[in-house]
Motif scaffolding. Structure first.
Motif, PDB file in Angstrom:
ATOM      1  N   CYS A 123     -66.301 -17.968  24.178  1.00  0.00           N
ATOM      2  CA  CYS A 123     -65.137 -17.438  23.469  1.00  0.00           C
ATOM      3  C   CYS A 123     -64.861 -18.240  22.206  1.00  0.00           C
ATOM      4  O   CYS A 123     -64.552 -17.674  21.151  1.00  0.00           O
ATOM      5  CB  CYS A 123     -63.906 -17.463  24.377  1.00  0.00           C
ATOM      6  SG  CYS A 123     -63.889 -16.196  25.658  1.00  0.00           S
ATOM      7  N   HIS A 124     -64.991 -19.537  22.298  1.00  0.00           N
ATOM      8  CA  HIS A 124     -64.697 -20.386  21.140  1.00  0.00           C
ATOM      9  C   HIS A 124     -65.632 -20.073  19.978  1.00  0.00           C
ATOM     10  O   HIS A 124     -65.175 -19.881  18.838  1.00  0.00           O
ATOM     11  CB  HIS A 124     -64.838 -21.855  21.524  1.00  0.00           C
ATOM     12  CG  HIS A 124     -64.541 -22.784  20.396  1.00  0.00           C
ATOM     13  ND1 HIS A 124     -63.269 -23.223  20.119  1.00  0.00           N
ATOM     14  CD2 HIS A 124     -65.327 -23.334  19.442  1.00  0.00           C
ATOM     15  CE1 HIS A 124     -63.296 -23.997  19.053  1.00  0.00           C
ATOM     16  NE2 HIS A 124     -64.538 -24.085  18.627  1.00  0.00           N
ATOM     17  N   GLY A 153     -63.324 -21.883  11.605  1.00  0.00           N
ATOM     18  CA  GLY A 153     -63.662 -21.064  12.761  1.00  0.00           C
ATOM     19  C   GLY A 153     -64.952 -21.476  13.440  1.00  0.00           C
ATOM     20  O   GLY A 153     -65.112 -21.293  14.650  1.00  0.00           O
ATOM     21  N   CYS A 154     -65.894 -22.042  12.677  1.00  0.00           N
ATOM     22  CA  CYS A 154     -67.196 -22.426  13.228  1.00  0.00           C
ATOM     23  C   CYS A 154     -67.207 -23.859  13.775  1.00  0.00           C
ATOM     24  O   CYS A 154     -68.244 -24.312  14.275  1.00  0.00           O
ATOM     25  CB  CYS A 154     -68.276 -22.293  12.154  1.00  0.00           C
ATOM     26  SG  CYS A 154     -68.541 -20.603  11.574  1.00  0.00           S
ATOM     27  N   SER A 155     -66.104 -24.562  13.666  1.00  0.00           N
ATOM     28  CA  SER A 155     -66.036 -25.942  14.140  1.00  0.00           C
ATOM     29  C   SER A 155     -65.796 -25.997  15.646  1.00  0.00           C
ATOM     30  O   SER A 155     -65.301 -25.021  16.232  1.00  0.00           O
ATOM     31  CB  SER A 155     -64.909 -26.689  13.409  1.00  0.00           C
ATOM     32  OG  SER A 155     -65.169 -26.744  12.022  1.00  0.00           O
ATOM     33  N   PRO A 156     -66.115 -27.110  16.296  1.00  0.00           N
ATOM     34  CA  PRO A 156     -65.902 -27.226  17.747  1.00  0.00           C
ATOM     35  C   PRO A 156     -64.426 -27.371  18.090  1.00  0.00           C
ATOM     36  O   PRO A 156     -63.570 -27.447  17.203  1.00  0.00           O
ATOM     37  CB  PRO A 156     -66.681 -28.492  18.106  1.00  0.00           C
ATOM     38  CG  PRO A 156     -66.681 -29.299  16.850  1.00  0.00           C
ATOM     39  CD  PRO A 156     -66.763 -28.301  15.730  1.00  0.00           C
ATOM     40  N   PHE A 286     -56.610 -14.156  22.063  1.00  0.00           N
ATOM     41  CA  PHE A 286     -57.855 -13.613  22.587  1.00  0.00           C
ATOM     42  C   PHE A 286     -58.493 -14.550  23.621  1.00  0.00           C
ATOM     43  O   PHE A 286     -59.097 -14.087  24.588  1.00  0.00           O
ATOM     44  CB  PHE A 286     -58.833 -13.322  21.452  1.00  0.00           C
ATOM     45  CG  PHE A 286     -58.482 -12.100  20.657  1.00  0.00           C
ATOM     46  CD1 PHE A 286     -58.507 -10.843  21.243  1.00  0.00           C
ATOM     47  CD2 PHE A 286     -58.110 -12.189  19.326  1.00  0.00           C
ATOM     48  CE1 PHE A 286     -58.173  -9.702  20.521  1.00  0.00           C
ATOM     49  CE2 PHE A 286     -57.778 -11.067  18.594  1.00  0.00           C
ATOM     50  CZ  PHE A 286     -57.805  -9.821  19.192  1.00  0.00           C
ATOM     51  N   GLY A 287     -58.356 -15.855  23.426  1.00  0.00           N
ATOM     52  CA  GLY A 287     -58.879 -16.784  24.418  1.00  0.00           C
ATOM     53  C   GLY A 287     -58.231 -16.584  25.773  1.00  0.00           C
ATOM     54  O   GLY A 287     -58.903 -16.580  26.819  1.00  0.00           O
ATOM     55  N   GLU A 307     -58.577 -24.181  24.049  1.00  0.00           N
ATOM     56  CA  GLU A 307     -59.929 -24.529  23.617  1.00  0.00           C
ATOM     57  C   GLU A 307     -60.436 -23.589  22.525  1.00  0.00           C
ATOM     58  O   GLU A 307     -61.231 -23.984  21.677  1.00  0.00           O
ATOM     59  CB  GLU A 307     -60.894 -24.497  24.813  1.00  0.00           C
ATOM     60  CG  GLU A 307     -60.690 -25.617  25.807  1.00  0.00           C
ATOM     61  CD  GLU A 307     -60.811 -26.986  25.167  1.00  0.00           C
ATOM     62  OE1 GLU A 307     -61.729 -27.199  24.365  1.00  0.00           O
ATOM     63  OE2 GLU A 307     -59.960 -27.843  25.462  1.00  0.00           O
ATOM     64  N   VAL A 308     -59.972 -22.352  22.545  1.00  0.00           N
ATOM     65  CA  VAL A 308     -60.380 -21.390  21.518  1.00  0.00           C
ATOM     66  C   VAL A 308     -59.548 -21.572  20.247  1.00  0.00           C
ATOM     67  O   VAL A 308     -60.073 -21.638  19.137  1.00  0.00           O
ATOM     68  CB  VAL A 308     -60.258 -19.942  22.044  1.00  0.00           C
ATOM     69  CG1 VAL A 308     -60.531 -18.947  20.926  1.00  0.00           C
ATOM     70  CG2 VAL A 308     -61.225 -19.713  23.204  1.00  0.00           C
ATOM     71  N   GLY A 309     -58.237 -21.662  20.394  1.00  0.00           N
ATOM     72  CA  GLY A 309     -57.351 -21.676  19.233  1.00  0.00           C
ATOM     73  C   GLY A 309     -57.268 -22.986  18.481  1.00  0.00           C
ATOM     74  O   GLY A 309     -56.937 -22.999  17.292  1.00  0.00           O
ATOM     75  N   LEU A 310     -57.554 -24.103  19.154  1.00  0.00           N
ATOM     76  CA  LEU A 310     -57.455 -25.417  18.513  1.00  0.00           C
ATOM     77  C   LEU A 310     -58.832 -25.881  18.046  1.00  0.00           C
ATOM     78  O   LEU A 310     -59.763 -25.977  18.851  1.00  0.00           O
ATOM     79  CB  LEU A 310     -56.867 -26.445  19.485  1.00  0.00           C
ATOM     80  CG  LEU A 310     -55.388 -26.239  19.846  1.00  0.00           C
ATOM     81  CD1 LEU A 310     -54.945 -27.226  20.911  1.00  0.00           C
ATOM     82  CD2 LEU A 310     -54.509 -26.371  18.616  1.00  0.00           C
ATOM     83  N   GLN A 311     -58.944 -26.173  16.762  1.00  0.00           N
ATOM     84  CA  GLN A 311     -60.223 -26.549  16.165  1.00  0.00           C
ATOM     85  C   GLN A 311     -60.241 -28.032  15.793  1.00  0.00           C
ATOM     86  O   GLN A 311     -59.191 -28.654  15.609  1.00  0.00           O
ATOM     87  CB  GLN A 311     -60.471 -25.723  14.896  1.00  0.00           C
ATOM     88  CG  GLN A 311     -60.439 -24.225  15.112  1.00  0.00           C
ATOM     89  CD  GLN A 311     -61.555 -23.740  16.003  1.00  0.00           C
ATOM     90  OE1 GLN A 311     -61.367 -23.613  17.214  1.00  0.00           O
ATOM     91  NE2 GLN A 311     -62.710 -23.475  15.436  1.00  0.00           N
TER      92      GLN A 311
END
Length: 355
Positions: A123-124, A153-156, A286-287, A307-311
């Motif tokens: 999802c991330h 958006g592409c960061s962990p 969405f996560g 985990e999805v929303g926080l970059q």
């Protein structure tokens, strides 16, 4: 005695807020200094109240950003030394601090239930890059700014997700595991996604970005894991100091980024803040919803939402600085890092009351 001190700080914060509002209303100089005093006072005062403590870090970032916006020339160099050269070493310190709190045994235990881990990572790396591309391509922003949205958006996952998972009643072990795995995958996944999604906006060199992430993230985290196994607990003062230094490093990096992107922020600031906020909030939404659709329990769904929303906005800033785009591409993660701390604190405290 401590309680009185924290109350006094909150009182000073309210007085400073009134002073700042008065300066703006009557056109008097000094609003910036009043706002900085307000933010710092609130940040310290919140430390005395568990329900507010999660907002303290955010208000320190507000104070640093206010200073950088009003006095950008003070953050260019120090006695001839360019301060932007501190970004990489400060990120290395932050990632090392993250690594010392990781324990390989914990990863082995949580890996026995792989479905939430798989959901969190997939999802991330699908949701946030996808939303980033959609926002970048539909908002008519300058190419380097648009590339910054995709880069975020592409960061962990960000390490802040671990704190927010704990506050919200989520699964802390799952959060740490997903953060760690997404971070370890970043040297391959982040450059690959950037080359696929943002190469038409700015030139992306896969190998250069791969090496930058190894240098900034992987090597320091591995060093932290070694420290955790062989030295953690022997120097308690250092164990306690590193998290403080990590937070201070991120605050300073945000200030440097805002200072470097001062002109851009002044011209498109509110639009960029709105785009970043939408990106962040859709990540949570969405996560959480996709996790529930997959049959994952409430506790783990909350965790995956963070985990999805926080970059890892600090890493994104470091990559942009390495590429020579700190004032443009690097401005987006600087704003994202500030906004995500606000939204995550609110969501975590709200969920925390519904444990």
């Amino acid at each position: 005695m401590k309680h009185v001190f924290f109350q006094a700080c909150l009182g000073l914060g309210f007085v400073a807020a009134l002073a700042a509002a008065s300066c703006l209303l009557f056109g008097i100089s000094g609003a910036a200094m009043a706002f900085m005093l307000c933010f710092v006072s609130f940040a310290i005062g919140f430390q005395g109240y568990p329900i507010l403590k999660g907002f303290s870090y955010t208000f320190f970032i507000f104070a640093a950003s206010t200073y950088a916006l009003n006095f950008p020339e003070n953050l260019v160099d120090f006695q001839g030394f360019p301060l932007k050269k501190l970004v990489t070493p400060l990120l290395v310190l932050t990632m090392f601090g993250m690594g010392i709190h990781m324990n390989l045994t914990r990863f082995v235990e949580i890996a026995q239930s792989p479905k939430p881990i798989f959901a969190g990572i997939v999802c991330h790396y699908l949701i946030m890059p996808g939303i980033g591309v959609a926002l970048a391509m539909t908002t008519n922003l300058p190419p380097e700014i648009a590339a910054g949205i995709i880069l975020v958006g592409c960061s962990p996952s960000g390490v802040a997700s671990n704190v927010m998972a704990y506050i919200s009643g989520g699964n802390l072990a799952l959060s740490v595991t997903v953060t760690a795995i997404s971070t370890l995958l970043a040297p391959l996944v982040t450059p690959l996604l950037m080359q696929l999604l943002a190469n038409q906006l700015v030139p992306i060199n896969f190998l250069d970005m791969f090496w930058h992430i190894l240098e900034i993230v992987i090597f320091p985290v591995l060093a932290g894991l070694v420290y955790n196994k062989y030295a953690y607990g022997r120097l308690k003062w250092l164990d306690d100091l590193l998290p403080i230094l990590s937070m201070a490093s991120i605050i300073f990096i945000v200030a440097l980024t805002v200072s470097a992107g001062h002109n851009t922020l002044m011209s498109i600031g509110w639009l960029l803040i709105l785009i970043v906020l939408i990106h962040n909030l859709l990540g949570y939404f969405f996560g959480y919803k996709i996790s529930q659709w997959m049959g994952i329990n409430e506790q783990d769904s909350r965790t995956i939402a963070f985990e999805v929303g926080l970059q890892n906005a600090g890493l994104a800033t470091g990559i942009a600085a390495k590429m020579g785009f700190m004032a443009t591409m690097g401005l987006v993660p600087g704003i994202f890092g500030s906004m995500q701390n606000i939204t995550a604190s609110v969501l975590a405290n709200w969920w925390g009351r519904k444990k």
